[in-house]
Write an enzyme that holds these catalytic residues in place. Structure first.
Site, PDB file in Angstrom:
ATOM      1  N   HIS A 265      52.502  46.597  31.484  1.00  0.00           N
ATOM      2  CA  HIS A 265      51.066  46.881  31.424  1.00  0.00           C
ATOM      3  C   HIS A 265      50.496  46.297  30.130  1.00  0.00           C
ATOM      4  CE1 HIS A 265      47.317  48.911  32.206  1.00  0.00           C
ATOM      5  NE2 HIS A 265      47.316  49.333  30.948  1.00  0.00           N
TER       6      HIS A 265
ATOM      7  N   ASN B 257      57.504  48.787  35.285  1.00  0.00           N
ATOM      8  CA  ASN B 257      56.199  48.102  35.284  1.00  0.00           C
ATOM      9  C   ASN B 257      55.910  47.531  33.904  1.00  0.00           C
ATOM     10  OD1 ASN B 257      53.623  47.310  36.308  1.00  0.00           O
ATOM     11  ND2 ASN B 257      52.675  49.091  35.357  1.00  0.00           N
TER      12      ASN B 257
ATOM     13  N   ASP C 253      50.102  53.896  35.519  1.00  0.00           N
ATOM     14  CA  ASP C 253      50.486  53.431  34.181  1.00  0.00           C
ATOM     15  C   ASP C 253      51.031  54.556  33.309  1.00  0.00           C
ATOM     16  OD1 ASP C 253      49.689  50.870  34.929  1.00  0.00           O
ATOM     17  OD2 ASP C 253      47.634  51.222  34.286  1.00  0.00           O
TER      18      ASP C 253
ATOM     19  N   SER D 168      52.616  35.063  36.919  1.00  0.00           N
ATOM     20  CA  SER D 168      53.158  34.404  35.725  1.00  0.00           C
ATOM     21  C   SER D 168      54.317  35.198  35.121  1.00  0.00           C
ATOM     22  CB  SER D 168      52.065  34.145  34.683  1.00  0.00           C
ATOM     23  OG  SER D 168      51.652  35.333  34.066  1.00  0.00           O
TER      24      SER D 168
ATOM     25  N   GLU E 124      53.917  39.465  27.017  1.00  0.00           N
ATOM     26  CA  GLU E 124      54.495  39.991  28.263  1.00  0.00           C
ATOM     27  C   GLU E 124      55.680  39.119  28.684  1.00  0.00           C
ATOM     28  OE1 GLU E 124      51.819  40.996  31.452  1.00  0.00           O
ATOM     29  OE2 GLU E 124      50.142  41.211  30.087  1.00  0.00           O
TER      30      GLU E 124
ATOM     31  N   SER F 113      53.222  47.026  27.146  1.00  0.00           N
ATOM     32  CA  SER F 113      54.212  48.106  27.309  1.00  0.00           C
ATOM     33  C   SER F 113      55.036  47.871  28.569  1.00  0.00           C
ATOM     34  CB  SER F 113      53.504  49.457  27.474  1.00  0.00           C
ATOM     35  OG  SER F 113      52.628  49.713  26.400  1.00  0.00           O
TER      36      SER F 113
ATOM     37  N   MET G 115      49.293  45.462  42.364  1.00  0.00           N
ATOM     38  CA  MET G 115      48.025  46.159  42.166  1.00  0.00           C
ATOM     39  C   MET G 115      47.851  47.443  42.972  1.00  0.00           C
ATOM     40  SD  MET G 115      46.600  44.492  39.788  1.00  0.00           S
ATOM     41  CE  MET G 115      44.863  44.968  39.795  1.00  0.00           C
TER      42      MET G 115
ATOM     43  N   LEU H  79      52.293  53.214  43.518  1.00  0.00           N
ATOM     44  CA  LEU H  79      53.342  53.590  44.482  1.00  0.00           C
ATOM     45  C   LEU H  79      53.501  55.104  44.545  1.00  0.00           C
ATOM     46  CD1 LEU H  79      55.822  50.791  43.413  1.00  0.00           C
ATOM     47  CD2 LEU H  79      54.617  50.912  45.608  1.00  0.00           C
TER      48      LEU H  79
HETATM   49  C1  GRF Z   1      49.699  41.173  33.704  1.00  0.00           C
HETATM   50  O1  GRF Z   1      48.800  41.258  32.636  1.00  0.00           O
HETATM   51  C2  GRF Z   1      50.425  42.477  33.883  1.00  0.00           C
HETATM   52  O2  GRF Z   1      50.708  43.119  32.688  1.00  0.00           O
HETATM   53  C3  GRF Z   1      49.440  43.273  34.669  1.00  0.00           C
HETATM   54  O3  GRF Z   1      48.891  42.365  35.584  1.00  0.00           O
HETATM   55  C4  GRF Z   1      48.967  41.048  35.037  1.00  0.00           C
HETATM   56  C5  GRF Z   1      49.719  40.208  36.018  1.00  0.00           C
HETATM   57  O4  GRF Z   1      49.758  38.862  35.642  1.00  0.00           O
HETATM   58  N1  GRF Z   1      50.064  44.434  35.269  1.00  0.00           N
HETATM   59  P1  GRF Z   1      50.744  37.856  36.366  1.00  0.00           P
HETATM   60  O5  GRF Z   1      50.447  37.976  37.870  1.00  0.00           O
HETATM   61  O6  GRF Z   1      52.141  38.245  36.058  1.00  0.00           O
HETATM   62  O7  GRF Z   1      50.375  36.505  35.848  1.00  0.00           O
END
Ligand code: GRF
Length: 213
Positions: free
Chosen positions: A103, A101, A139, A12, A168, A130, A84, A87
């Site tokens: 988070h 990134n 993170d 997303s 986000e 963040s 996920m 790196l």
């Molecule tokens: C988000 O909450 C992001 O901050 C975290 O993982 C989630 C990913 O969601 N690192 P999406 O795949 O972008 O919907």
């Protein structure tokens, strides 16, 4: 400015970046596993790559293949959006540290997974999101900007995750526009904003700049 986006799931944030491209283009969407977000990216006409972790004997060889694929598209920045895996320094330095990134917490609090449940369990009054430079530690890395919200008495893990996700989607494209339009400057691990009000106006919410606020 060209960005390569790395995902592992629904994508997303990747979709929000695609919808709010201001000053940047997406040269590649890559995933380390079969991810729903790859289909979205294909439908949106982006170049995609699946570099499946399961097909490589070790994390190192997977990362090298991923890095080669990314390098072939010559991005200015690599944008992690729900990617996920942590790196390595080798990967990060190959791209001169230009890896970002997002988070779902107010870092440095609540690194790692299940941030919404942990915030609720700790009865925190505030939560948020963040954007930070990526280092080889989970993170970690210098913050570029955060957005925060007040936790409501009736918030659940689901409601909180939805509200944070909406932030986000506001913050990530705005920060990347700031990189593209040069009103945030990143040199090594140093971050310097030259126009914070412009980010506030693009993101449209309560943005905090950790080096300043
Ligand atoms: C988000 O909450 C992001 O901050 C975290 O993982 C989630 C990913 O969601 N690192 P999406 O795949 O972008 O919907």
């Amino acid at each position: 400015m060209k960005i390569a986006i790395l995902i592992s799931g629904r994508g997303s944030n990747m979709a929000a970046l695609a919808e709010n491209r201001q000053g940047f283009e997406i040269c590649l969407v890559a995933a380390d596993r079969p991810a729903a977000g790859l289909e979205t990216a294909q439908k949106n006409g982006h170049r995609t790559a699946l570099i499946d972790r399961k097909k490589y004997p070790a994390k190192q060889s997977h990362e090298a293949a991923l890095a080669d694929e990314i390098a072939a598209h010559d991005p200015d920045w690599i944008i992690l959006a729900g990617y996920m895996s942590v790196l390595s320094e080798t990967f990060i330095s190959r791209f001169d540290g230009r890896v970002l990134n997002i988070h779902p917490s107010l870092l440095p609090d609540y690194k790692g997974l299940n941030t919404h449940a942990r915030v609720l369990a700790d009865k925190k009054t505030h939560h948020g999101v963040s954007v930070h430079l990526v280092t080889a530690a989970l993170d970690d890395g210098p913050l570029l900007a955060q957005m925060k919200l007040a936790v409501a008495p009736n918030d659940t893990e689901t409601s909180l995750s939805e509200r944070v996700l909406a932030l986000e989607h506001q913050l990530y494209p705005a920060v990347i526009t700031a990189l593209a339009e040069d009103f945030v400057h990143v040199e090594g691990l140093n971050v310097r904003w030259s126009d914070t009000s412009r980010l506030r106006s693009i993101a449209g919410g309560v943005v905090c700049f950790p080096p300043l606020d």
